[in-house]
Write an enzyme that holds these catalytic residues in place. Structure first.
Site, PDB file in Angstrom:
ATOM      1  N   ASP A  38     -27.531   9.563  49.935  1.00  0.00           N
ATOM      2  CA  ASP A  38     -26.935   8.908  51.204  1.00  0.00           C
ATOM      3  C   ASP A  38     -27.887   8.886  52.325  1.00  0.00           C
ATOM      4  O   ASP A  38     -27.919  10.258  52.756  1.00  0.00           O
ATOM      5  CB  ASP A  38     -25.349   9.241  51.509  1.00  0.00           C
ATOM      6  CG  ASP A  38     -24.747   8.637  52.649  1.00  0.00           C
ATOM      7  OD1 ASP A  38     -25.158   7.940  53.639  1.00  0.00           O
ATOM      8  OD2 ASP A  38     -23.534   8.755  52.685  1.00  0.00           O
TER       9      ASP A  38
ATOM     10  N   TYR B  67     -26.706  -6.138  66.095  1.00  0.00           N
ATOM     11  CA  TYR B  67     -27.711  -6.462  65.092  1.00  0.00           C
ATOM     12  C   TYR B  67     -29.098  -6.703  65.681  1.00  0.00           C
ATOM     13  O   TYR B  67     -30.192  -6.206  65.207  1.00  0.00           O
ATOM     14  CB  TYR B  67     -27.331  -7.796  64.446  1.00  0.00           C
ATOM     15  CG  TYR B  67     -27.992  -8.339  63.388  1.00  0.00           C
ATOM     16  CD1 TYR B  67     -28.432  -7.417  62.091  1.00  0.00           C
ATOM     17  CD2 TYR B  67     -28.363  -9.700  63.261  1.00  0.00           C
ATOM     18  CE1 TYR B  67     -28.927  -7.894  61.307  1.00  0.00           C
ATOM     19  CE2 TYR B  67     -28.983 -10.117  61.803  1.00  0.00           C
ATOM     20  CZ  TYR B  67     -29.374  -9.266  60.935  1.00  0.00           C
ATOM     21  OH  TYR B  67     -29.948  -9.674  59.929  1.00  0.00           O
TER      22      TYR B  67
ATOM     23  N   LYS C 261     -32.487  -4.414  65.123  1.00  0.00           N
ATOM     24  CA  LYS C 261     -33.963  -4.887  64.479  1.00  0.00           C
ATOM     25  C   LYS C 261     -35.191  -4.961  65.525  1.00  0.00           C
ATOM     26  O   LYS C 261     -36.162  -4.607  65.136  1.00  0.00           O
ATOM     27  CB  LYS C 261     -33.548  -6.484  64.088  1.00  0.00           C
ATOM     28  CG  LYS C 261     -32.596  -6.480  62.954  1.00  0.00           C
ATOM     29  CD  LYS C 261     -33.023  -5.738  61.599  1.00  0.00           C
ATOM     30  CE  LYS C 261     -31.933  -5.837  60.596  1.00  0.00           C
ATOM     31  NZ  LYS C 261     -32.265  -4.998  59.489  1.00  0.00           N
TER      32      LYS C 261
ATOM     33  N   THR D 249     -27.698 -10.403  48.715  1.00  0.00           N
ATOM     34  CA  THR D 249     -27.153  -9.169  48.375  1.00  0.00           C
ATOM     35  C   THR D 249     -25.458  -9.037  47.969  1.00  0.00           C
ATOM     36  O   THR D 249     -25.184 -10.138  48.261  1.00  0.00           O
ATOM     37  CB  THR D 249     -27.221  -7.950  49.520  1.00  0.00           C
ATOM     38  OG1 THR D 249     -26.233  -8.631  50.581  1.00  0.00           O
ATOM     39  CG2 THR D 249     -28.726  -8.035  50.087  1.00  0.00           C
TER      40      THR D 249
END
Length: 245
Positions: A39, A141, A145, A176
């Site tokens: 993890d 988001y 990035k 995915t």
């Protein structure tokens, strides 16, 4: 996230280590690929994984940072929350993108860099996206990035004297498991398989002049056109531009 070790190109007899929360625990998946359960939000697990890799492979030539927690629970209670304005976003989404994202990339790169520096060669690939440059989806988001691309540029500056290249790669929409759970809300006509980005990394890893790209943002589909590889279905996705996304 995958760390490839023991060869300068993934197209040769590279030893590959794949880490993830659901990966087999130190299990050989085939003669070249070993899974390591890890993890990447837990520092001790990451350190143990890298220690194991160095013990077994002696070197780390390629690091691909692709861990990502941002696509979990895109829909909650039947509502697609991904595209809501920032004041309506669940705060856990910010934390997920940075802990299982930017911070995880940073730690893995810290652990891989010394082995690359010692050999004066190496490649670090940070998976990023156009949201770094344009509002796409939601604020968190884009910020995550943008942070990834800035990290790429600054790491490249520090590692270039040692012959180590660092790049950001932008995939298109990747099919995915988490993306496919929300497929009914998404346009998948120009999407890419997870394997496609792997082929982009392999092409870069096999390029003896890869250092010319260090610090830059590269588009996976653009690399396919440059290096001549295709997706697993034989198709070449159309490279996106800032105007397209």
């Amino acid at each position: 996230m995958a760390e490839a070790s023991g060869a300068s190109s993934l197209n040769t007899a590279a030893r590959v280590f794949v880490t993830g929360r659901s990966a087999p625990d130190h299990e050989r998946l085939d003669k070249q690929v070993t899974g390591i359960r890890c993890d990447h939000r837990v520092d001790t697990q990451v350190e143990a994984a890298f220690n194991l890799i160095v013990r077994e492979a002696d070197a780390i030539d390629i690091l691909v940072n692709s861990v990502w927690g941002g696509y979990e629970r895109m829909a909650e209670d039947g509502n697609f929350t991904w595209s809501k304005p920032f004041w309506e976003q669940p705060l856990w989404r910010w934390d997920a993108m940075f802990s299982a994202g930017v911070r995880a990339y940073y730690q893995a790169s810290q652990l891989a860099a010394p082995a690359m520096i010692a050999r004066r060669r190496g490649l670090i690939v940070n998976i990023s996206f156009w949201a770094a440059q344009k509002h796409i989806g939601n604020v968190a988001y884009g910020v995550s990035k943008a942070a990834t691309d800035k990290m790429t540029a600054d790491m490249a500056t520090e590692l270039k004297p040692y012959g180590v290249a660092v790049v950001s790669i932008y995939p298109g929409l990747v099919r995915t498991e988490k993306v496919m759970e929300s497929a009914k809300w998404l346009d998948l006509t120009n999407s890419e398989s997870p394997e496609f980005i792997g082929r982009a990394v392999a092409a870069l890893a096999g390029d003896p002049d890869v250092l010319r790209y260090t610090g830059k943002v590269l588009v996976a589909a653009g690399l396919a056109m440059e290096y001549g590889f295709t997706d697993i279905d034989g198709k070449t996705p159309r490279p996106l531009t800032l105007t397209d996304v």
